[in-house]
Design an enzyme around this catalytic site. Structure first.
Site, short mmCIF file in Angstrom:
data_model
loop_
_atom_site.label_atom_id
_atom_site.label_comp_id
_atom_site.label_asym_id
_atom_site.label_seq_id
_atom_site.Cartn_x
_atom_site.Cartn_y
_atom_site.Cartn_z
N ASP A 1 5.16 -10.57 -0.81
CA ASP A 1 5.25 -11.49 -1.93
C ASP A 1 6.60 -12.21 -1.85
OD1 ASP A 1 7.22 -9.74 -3.08
OD2 ASP A 1 5.71 -8.71 -4.27
N HIS B 1 -0.47 -1.83 20.44
CA HIS B 1 -1.04 -0.79 19.58
C HIS B 1 0.07 -0.13 18.75
CE1 HIS B 1 -3.34 3.21 19.18
NE2 HIS B 1 -3.74 2.39 18.24
N HIS C 1 7.52 2.18 -3.00
CA HIS C 1 7.99 0.82 -2.68
C HIS C 1 9.27 0.88 -1.87
CE1 HIS C 1 8.20 -3.47 -3.08
NE2 HIS C 1 9.37 -3.43 -3.70
N PHE D 1 4.40 -6.11 -6.36
CA PHE D 1 3.96 -5.19 -5.32
C PHE D 1 2.83 -5.75 -4.45
CE2 PHE D 1 5.77 -2.72 -8.81
CZ PHE D 1 6.83 -2.14 -8.14
N ALA D 2 2.75 -7.07 -4.33
CA ALA D 2 1.75 -7.71 -3.46
C ALA D 2 2.33 -7.78 -2.04
CB ALA D 2 1.40 -9.10 -3.99
N ASN D 3 2.35 -6.63 -1.40
CA ASN D 3 2.88 -6.48 -0.05
C ASN D 3 1.98 -5.54 0.72
OD1 ASN D 3 5.60 -7.76 -0.74
ND2 ASN D 3 5.61 -5.99 -2.11
#
Length: 139
Positions: A28, A20, A106, A128-130
């Protein structure tokens, strides 16, 4: 042979060891990966595999209670943000819980990756594809 959707042994192993609030990062192709977490590099070439394909499969194996995105995605890659949020909304329905969505800078997201159990690098080449996926519990 393993029966199920996720076949990558390294990713399966990391998820199986998570508790947990532990988290993993889906990245990316350009996100810097720190020394600490396990690096799982799936990138073959630009766009392969794409971010959403990896997110779709990984979230079938992990109970997600929180997702962290860089706030810059809102202006720099709104199409990707929309697809990620739609996927997380569908995942809420499957899991039967609310997934908290958190935005940060970021730079902060990059710092958080230091505490991830693993960083999974995709071939995604859009900005920013994270996302950092925080583990929940199934009970």
């Amino acid at each position: 042979m393993k029966k199920g959707v996720l076949l990558n042994a390294n990713i399966v192993s990391v998820i199986a060891k998570m508790g947990h609030t532990d988290h993993i990062t889906l990245a990316d192709a350009g996100l810097p990966i720190p020394q600490g977490p396990e690096r799982i590099d799936l990138a073959i070439t630009q766009g392969l595999p794409n971010f959403m394909s990896v997110l779709s499969v990984v979230t079938q194996e992990i109970q997600v209670e929180k997702a962290i995105l860089a706030g810059e995605i809102t202006t720099m890659n709104p199409q990707m943000e929309k697809v990620i949020l739609a996927h997380l909304h569908e995942l809420e329905q499957v899991q039967g819980n609310c997934i908290e969505i958190v935005y940060c800078s970021h730079e902060s997201l990059k710092q958080m990756t230091h505490n991830s159990k693993a960083v999974i690098r995709t071939g995604e080449c859009s900005p920013f594809a994270n996302v950092i996926l925080c583990s929940g519990v199934t009970f």
